[in-house]
Write a protein that holds these residues in place. Structure first.
Motif, mmCIF file in Angstrom:
data_model
loop_
_atom_site.group_PDB
_atom_site.id
_atom_site.type_symbol
_atom_site.label_atom_id
_atom_site.label_comp_id
_atom_site.label_asym_id
_atom_site.label_seq_id
_atom_site.Cartn_x
_atom_site.Cartn_y
_atom_site.Cartn_z
ATOM 1 N N LEU A 137 0.819 -1.211 0.000
ATOM 2 C CA LEU A 137 0.000 0.000 0.000
ATOM 3 C C LEU A 137 0.850 1.257 0.000
ATOM 4 C CD1 LEU A 137 -2.591 1.598 0.172
ATOM 5 C CD2 LEU A 137 -2.667 1.138 2.641
ATOM 6 N N ASP A 138 1.842 1.325 0.870
ATOM 7 C CA ASP A 138 2.689 2.516 0.942
ATOM 8 C C ASP A 138 3.424 2.757 -0.374
ATOM 9 O OD1 ASP A 138 1.929 3.022 3.537
ATOM 10 O OD2 ASP A 138 3.681 2.044 4.433
ATOM 11 N N PHE A 145 -3.453 -7.663 2.196
ATOM 12 C CA PHE A 145 -2.817 -6.452 1.674
ATOM 13 C C PHE A 145 -3.547 -5.909 0.452
ATOM 14 C CE2 PHE A 145 0.270 -9.411 3.535
ATOM 15 C CZ PHE A 145 0.650 -8.673 4.643
ATOM 16 N N ALA A 148 -6.693 -4.027 1.618
ATOM 17 C CA ALA A 148 -6.308 -2.752 2.235
ATOM 18 C C ALA A 148 -6.012 -1.699 1.170
ATOM 19 C CB ALA A 148 -5.090 -2.959 3.133
ATOM 20 N N ALA A 149 -5.317 -2.104 0.105
ATOM 21 C CA ALA A 149 -4.995 -1.153 -0.961
ATOM 22 C C ALA A 149 -6.237 -0.752 -1.745
ATOM 23 C CB ALA A 149 -3.961 -1.761 -1.900
ATOM 24 N N SER A 203 -8.389 1.686 0.506
ATOM 25 C CA SER A 203 -7.735 2.772 1.245
ATOM 26 C C SER A 203 -8.117 4.145 0.686
ATOM 27 C CB SER A 203 -6.212 2.612 1.184
ATOM 28 O OG SER A 203 -5.575 3.729 1.766
ATOM 29 N N ALA A 236 -7.569 4.079 -6.026
ATOM 30 C CA ALA A 236 -7.378 2.698 -6.484
ATOM 31 C C ALA A 236 -8.494 2.216 -7.396
ATOM 32 C CB ALA A 236 -7.275 1.773 -5.273
#
Length: 324
Positions: free
Chosen positions: A167-168, A184, A187-188, A191, A196
């Motif tokens: 994500l970061d 993961f 989450a992406a 977010s 996205a």
């Protein structure tokens, strides 16, 4: 010299105690912090391993590939991993065996992109940077999606990343898209930090999560592995019969949103099995990894040697669909 009877009895007691201590030594399991490790997490939370008479120590890792590496380094006796991670590992070593598949899903991996990078569909990835967890199901999935949409995988710049940094990395625009597994990917995709768009989900690709054991452990502690499988079977029954109870373990163990826990559990089939399809998948994915230059080494002559159905047959005979 004959020992006094008292000393003889004392030696027998000591031998019995030492034997008991050996049996009681914990099995160390490297567990991927994946939703598909839920049967293991439920068994730990509910004390099911202890109830079966085996002590289990868990080491958590961000991926199945890392779990297998922990086994190779001698830090774990057992590990959880997808079939792709196992296929990659089999090109380097064969001192392990799959003893059971404990969950499967068609929703583990997602391809998530930034709209601001001008990406709306997989075809837009040509010349773009795609972050991918190499040597895992995410890399296999990425290549499969690209080929399905007539995109040459060589036309995409694959950037290696760790799943917890996905994500970061996307937010910082270090990549234009990511191919990553759960939690993961979810989450992406959800977010507020990134614009996205989900280009593709796993779809027709059925991914399995498997319990893998060191060859030495299979030789010396087979009864304990059977106890582990019995505990996982009971955990699977709890997941199916009491989903709310299992959801609480899910949220607590992985620190995820309850909405994601429910979403994942609806898409995951938790049951112990060993099927012929696993053999075909291992062979196919190892061939893909070598053909596409994602790995080096050579495939085992017989992938049946990497599956030990004995413990599962002893616990759940009908769960084994492999030919003898």
């Amino acid at each position: 010299m004959r020992l006094p009877w008292l000393n003889y009895r004392w030696l027998l007691s000591l031998a019995a105690w030492l034997a008991g201590a050996a049996v009681a030594a914990p099995l160390t399991v490297a567990v991927s912090r994946s939703p598909h490790s839920l049967p293991v997490f439920v068994a730990l939370a509910e004390g099911l391993f202890e109830a079966e008479g085996v002590s289990v120590k868990a080491i958590e890792a961000p991926s199945g590939r890392r779990c297998l590496q922990l086994m190779a380094e001698g830090q774990a006796d057992l590990g959880t991993a997808s079939e792709t991670a196992i296929a990659f590992e089999s090109l380097a070593r064969t001192d392990f065996a799959v003893v059971a598949t404990f969950s499967s899903t068609t929703s583990d991996v997602q391809l998530v992109a930034r709209r601001s990078a001008g990406i709306q569909a997989p075809g837009d990835l040509v010349g773009k940077r795609v972050g991918v967890v190499k040597g895992t199901s995410a890399q296999y999935f990425l290549d499969s999606v690209l080929l399905t949409h007539n995109v040459d995988p060589q036309s995409v710049i694959q950037v290696a990343l760790q799943p917890e940094a996905a994500l970061d990395t996307l937010v910082a625009a270090q990549v234009d898209a990511i191919a990553v597994f759960q939690p993961f990917a979810y989450a992406a995709a959800h977010s507020p930090r990134v614009d996205a768009v989900v280009l593709s989900e796993t779809g027709d690709y059925k991914q399995t999560f498997n319990l893998v054991a060191q060859a030495g452990v299979l030789k010396t502690r087979r009864p304990d592995i059977e106890r582990v499988l019995r505990a996982l079977h009971k955990a699977s029954e709890i997941i199916r019969a009491q989903p709310r109870r299992a959801e609480l373990v899910f949220v607590s163990r992985l620190g995820v949103d309850p909405a994601f826990a429910r979403w994942s559990m609806q898409r995951t089939h938790a049951v112990l099995s060993l099927e012929e399809g696993l053999l075909r998948t291992l062979q196919a994915q190892a061939g893909w990894a070598l053909r596409e230059g994602h790995a080096s080494g050579s495939r085992p002559a017989d992938y049946r040697a990497l599956i030990d159905a004995g413990p599962l047959r002893a616990v759940l005979p009908n769960a084994v669909g492999l030919a003898r």
